[in-house]
Design an enzyme around this catalytic site. Structure first.
Site, PDB file in Angstrom:
ATOM      1  N   ASP A  57      79.549   2.228 -98.622  1.00 18.96           N
ATOM      2  CA  ASP A  57      80.147   3.518 -97.838  1.00 18.96           C
ATOM      3  C   ASP A  57      81.334   4.098 -98.694  1.00 18.96           C
ATOM      4  O   ASP A  57      82.100   3.540 -99.042  1.00 18.96           O
ATOM      5  CB  ASP A  57      80.499   3.136 -96.632  1.00 18.96           C
ATOM      6  CG  ASP A  57      80.796   4.362 -95.434  1.00 18.96           C
ATOM      7  OD1 ASP A  57      79.912   5.027 -95.325  1.00 18.96           O
ATOM      8  OD2 ASP A  57      82.002   4.566 -95.082  1.00 18.96           O
ATOM      9  N   GLU A  70      77.258   5.969-101.592  1.00 23.93           N
ATOM     10  CA  GLU A  70      77.633   7.476-101.602  1.00 23.93           C
ATOM     11  C   GLU A  70      78.603   7.892-102.683  1.00 23.93           C
ATOM     12  O   GLU A  70      79.700   7.342-102.715  1.00 23.93           O
ATOM     13  CB  GLU A  70      78.393   7.559-100.073  1.00 23.93           C
ATOM     14  CG  GLU A  70      77.339   7.579 -98.958  1.00 23.93           C
ATOM     15  CD  GLU A  70      78.052   7.832 -97.802  1.00 23.93           C
ATOM     16  OE1 GLU A  70      77.611   8.738 -96.893  1.00 23.93           O
ATOM     17  OE2 GLU A  70      79.062   7.132 -97.330  1.00 23.93           O
TER      18      GLU A  70
END
Length: 672
Positions: free
Chosen positions: A355, A384
């Site tokens: 994340d 990400e």
């Protein structure tokens, strides 16, 4: 069952660390350090609890606190400590240590640190591998006693090439909570172990559906112990995605059948992993090392060290969640590496999604990749490639999408193809290519070649997308159009095309993921997209009710034709290596874009048995216009996708004729 031996309270005080104690000043640390960089380092892999049947060793690295003590409990909640004992400090390593003699299996504990004369809250240590209800107490346990009977013979599914991966993102609760799932253990890890489950129309659900679909990797939203769910009150319907970490090396209790017994969640998670592997599906963990649910998680026991600050001393917040993990500090990096290694070794996890990965530094991510691939060369890592705010970490050191060439075997999500296909994520009314936005044609081509360098792709530094070929390998890019964040694909298409009929929305849906699954990047699917999943237009459903987030398995019946299309689309990719080339050079040599005047039409050819494909030539067209487009076609071809259906054996033969490419549809043909 509580298993402390009769003389355990006596042996706690004995400690059996004579040689260790002789090297120490005392149990109190009087040393102070000028900066975090001056702290002593401890790079061994035994921080936290090390259990054996004869003794348990507890170690906490915390160089700048004055005292540390451990409290032992019979249960994971309630009651007074059965014993409290100080740990001894080693000024050379910065580690506090205690040896507890005897068998402490199934004993709960907390640690406390004294800083500036004040005792901290009671906390599990940062490395806690087991916890009690709500994660407030750590658990000492024998890992072998949590293994399923055939755990030692568990074999991960074969993965011949990274390019073979097809990711499918799911949330533990969403997957099974609805009555239509036909699953007994609703909202639990065990839901993924159940076989022969059916919806109301006697159609497969759950694990059997995943097998039927043909995915290779199941990506589960966070399953580590997180803060937001009150495990004392699970009768009250609660929901959260889980991006608020509490104990990184322990499991979330609400996904177990008994959160009050810290051993149950461990056993049941392993049973889930085993069932997935037996179904030929690998498991990916969604990990959130970039921030914590509160700064108490580290600050109570190791004040200040694990969080980044601006030069003025203010806490930085690139996560937009209140804090930011300092991955570039040596012991913070060590924590991440050891945590991930533990999940691989103890739980047989096959991959990790990071994340807000750009909050982490490139060096840390590369060390993680090297460490994990020593254990398992087929581990898949991706994240990400962006932050949610600014960071004191210099841009050139961040694990950003644009820095992916500096990353070792780590992939990044492509927001380029995501927004080009369906429209910008934050402008819900903007149309994408599949809805007739002609401005995105070049970006679609950029996505098809997985953000690599291709002589026919137009790069433009003036626009937001496809500015330059940031990737040097197609497997370093994740192609997707929807995930847990933002609107589902169906909801986005419906909002941005308010006048479209259901038939037209389905056409756009098919085209969207046909682009993804025939592009050269690693494809990623959002759970339920194959049956037109809706969250009723709720854009950020992280704590919405089951009525918003659940999978209604009867959707599968209502969208039979769409579900079949996805199955065949996945089978097309699985059976044809031309759609999953393994290098930038191979793409340059075998993928040729067609020169097409229409701004709504993308076409390309995969030539000369690309990547060893049995089909000599493959022709692909994507029509983003609402109207059909005629296209001249020379030679003899066999059509496998006509925009409505996919048939790997061929739908019809075509020879020297003009073909009609239906509006908002894909056409795929081949020559043997």
């Amino acid at each position: 069952m509580f298993t402390l031996s009769k003389n355990i309270l006596v042996t706690i005080g004995i400690l059996l660390i004579v040689n260790f104690a002789m090297a120490q000043n005392s149990k109190i640390n009087n040393l102070k350090y000028a900066s975090f960089d001056a702290y002593p380092l401890y790079l061994k892999n035994d921080l936290g609890v090390t259990y054996t049947t004869n003794k348990t060793i507890v170690k906490l690295w915390s160089p700048n606190v004055e005292e540390v003590k451990i409290n032992l409990y019979k249960l994971g909640n309630g009651g007074s400590p059965i014993a409290t004992q100080n740990l001894l400090y080693n000024k050379t390593t910065g580690v506090w240590e205690i040896i507890l003699n005897g068998n402490y299996h199934n004993t709960y504990y907390t640690l406390q640190a004294k800083n500036k004369g004040n005792w901290s809250k009671e906390m599990p240590d940062p490395y806690a591998k087991g916890v009690g209800v709500n994660g407030n107490r750590g658990l000492i346990f024998d890992p072998k006693l949590t293994n399923p009977s055939n755990w030692n013979t568990d074999k991960q599914p074969v993965l011949k090439s990274v390019s073979d991966i097809i990711l499918y993102e799911a949330h533990v609760r969403d997957f099974s909570i609805d009555p239509s799932s036909g699953i007994k253990n609703k909202g639990k890890f065990l839901a993924f172990t159940e076989k022969n489950t059916k919806n109301e129309y006697d159609e497969t659900t759950g694990l059997d559906h995943l097998k039927e679909l043909g995915i290779t990797h199941l990506h589960l939203l966070p399953v580590f112990d997180y803060k937001s769910i009150d495990e004392y009150n699970l009768d009250k319907k609660q929901y959260n995605w889980g991006y608020d970490p509490q104990n990184y090396n322990s499991l979330e209790g609400s996904y177990s059948t008994n959160p009050f017994d810290g051993l149950v969640r461990i056993k049941e998670y392993k049973e889930m992993v085993l069932a997935l592997h037996q179904a030929n599906i690998r498991l990916v963990m969604d990990v959130v090392y970039n921030h914590t649910s509160s700064t108490d998680i580290f600050d109570q026991l190791v004040p200040g060290y694990y969080y980044r600050n601006w030069p003025d001393g203010k806490r930085s917040d690139a996560s937009a969640c209140g804090n930011e993990f300092a991955s570039d500090r040596v012991m913070a990096r060590q924590f991440m590496i050891e945590s991930l290694k533990y999940w691989v070794k103890e739980y047989h996890v096959n991959g990790f999604r990071f994340d807000l990965m750009a909050i982490h530094d490139i060096e840390t991510m590369n060390q993680i990749s090297v460490a994990l691939k020593k254990i398992d060369p087929t581990i898949f890592l991706y994240g990400e490639g962006w932050t949610a705010g600014d960071s004191p970490l210099p841009i050139e050191k961040r694990a950003l999408k644009n820095n992916v060439k500096k990353l070792k075997d780590i992939s990044v999500f492509s927001d380029d193809i995501r927004d080009a296909v369906k429209g910008h994520w934050s402008n819900v009314e903007e149309k994408g290519f599949v809805s007739g936005n002609k401005e995105y044609k070049d970006v679609i081509q950029f996505g098809i070649v997985a953000s690599t360098n291709h002589p026919q792709v137009k790069y433009d530094l003036k626009r937001s997308y496809a500015q330059f070929p940031y990737s040097d390998n197609p497997t370093k890019v994740i192609g997707y159009v929807s995930c847990h964040d933002n609107n589902t694909l169906y909801d986005k298409l419906k909002i941005s095309n308010p006048k479209a009929s259901e038939e037209e929305l389905v056409q756009m849906d098919k085209l969207a993921n046909t682009i993804i699954l025939t592009s050269q990047s690693i494809p990623f699917l959002h759970m339920g997209v194959e049956m037109k999943r809706t969250k009723l237009g709720v854009e950020n459903s992280y704590n919405s009710s089951d009525s918003i987030n659940k999978i209604d398995w009867n959707w599968k019946h209502e969208n039979k034709e769409l579900n079949q299309y996805y199955k065949n689309l996945i089978a097309l990719r699985n059976n044809h290596p031309a759609f999953k080339m393994t290098s930038e050079k191979m793409i340059q040599e075998h993928l040729e874009f067609l020169t097409l005047d229409s701004p709504f039409l993308v076409g390309y050819t995969l030539k000369n048995n690309a990547n060893g494909d049995k089909w000599k030539t493959i022709r692909v067209y994507f029509n983003g216009n609402e109207n059909e487009i005629q296209q001249e076609l020379e030679g003899t071809w066999k059509m496998v996708c006509n925009g409505a259906i996919i048939n790997l054996n061929g739908i019809e033969a075509i020879q020297n004729q003009s073909i009609s490419i239906p509006g908002r549809s894909a056409i795929i043909l081949y020559q043997e």
